[in-house]
Motif scaffolding. Sequence first.
Motif, PDB file in Angstrom:
ATOM      1  N   PHE A 135      -8.355   9.218  -6.870  1.00  0.00           N
ATOM      2  CA  PHE A 135      -7.586   8.329  -5.845  1.00  0.00           C
ATOM      3  C   PHE A 135      -6.319   7.812  -6.505  1.00  0.00           C
ATOM      4  N   ARG A 136      -5.302   7.773  -5.740  1.00  0.00           N
ATOM      5  CA  ARG A 136      -3.983   7.267  -6.214  1.00  0.00           C
ATOM      6  C   ARG A 136      -3.416   6.263  -5.044  1.00  0.00           C
ATOM      7  N   ASP A 137      -2.828   5.130  -5.313  1.00  0.00           N
ATOM      8  CA  ASP A 137      -2.417   4.506  -4.480  1.00  0.00           C
ATOM      9  C   ASP A 137      -3.297   4.503  -3.084  1.00  0.00           C
ATOM     10  N   GLY A 138      -4.540   4.406  -3.134  1.00  0.00           N
ATOM     11  CA  GLY A 138      -5.511   4.271  -1.972  1.00  0.00           C
ATOM     12  C   GLY A 138      -5.688   5.738  -1.297  1.00  0.00           C
ATOM     13  N   LYS A 139      -5.133   6.434  -1.729  1.00  0.00           N
ATOM     14  CA  LYS A 139      -5.351   8.157  -1.099  1.00  0.00           C
ATOM     15  C   LYS A 139      -5.944   8.848  -2.218  1.00  0.00           C
ATOM     16  N   GLN A 140      -6.697   9.772  -1.652  1.00  0.00           N
ATOM     17  CA  GLN A 140      -7.626  10.719  -2.385  1.00  0.00           C
ATOM     18  C   GLN A 140      -6.437  12.128  -2.489  1.00  0.00           C
ATOM     19  N   VAL A 141      -6.298  12.322  -3.758  1.00  0.00           N
ATOM     20  CA  VAL A 141      -5.441  13.581  -4.175  1.00  0.00           C
ATOM     21  C   VAL A 141      -6.097  14.459  -5.075  1.00  0.00           C
TER      22      VAL A 141
ATOM     23  N   ASP B 191     -10.249  15.477  -8.477  1.00  0.00           N
ATOM     24  CA  ASP B 191     -10.171  14.565  -7.214  1.00  0.00           C
ATOM     25  C   ASP B 191      -9.997  13.152  -7.659  1.00  0.00           C
TER      26      ASP B 191
END
Length: 153
Positions: free
Chosen positions: A119-125, A117
């Motif tokens: 965070f990439r580019d402000g999003k949780q992936v 889990d």
Amino acid sequence: MKKTILITLSFLLAVFAQTINATAADDAPPVIAEWQKFWNTYDLDQMNELFINSDSLTYFSSEKEGLIRGYEEMIEHHKGFGFVPGGKQSEAKLWLENIETDYIGDIAVVAAIWKFDVFRDGKQVLMRGPVSFICSKDSNGKFKLHHVNFSNY
């Protein structure tokens, strides 16, 4: 009488099968849980406790192409992911699911599904995929990682 024996045997086999499935994760050598902690603390100082210090250490990353061979290459590989001496805090979290372990003498072969889990580019992936470990015992009888192979789904 035969019917009663068959029913009893069927029941015992079902209970035994459930017990094997329920304890599969518990059967993994402790180095697997320690490795998960290593990934979640980014503590480079734990490398020596987890991996054999040898040129025969091998690792396939899910993020980089090619075989990583040897202890020194493993250190550099993990530094590239932000691992530092003493560790650091991270919002990312790695864990394993569906852990299965087979023992062949002093070798443990562990298969699991990794989940990460991040965070990439402000999003949780949520990243995930299969992973396999080959663990061998060192001279003190402690399991260490000898080979790791990551893949992505």
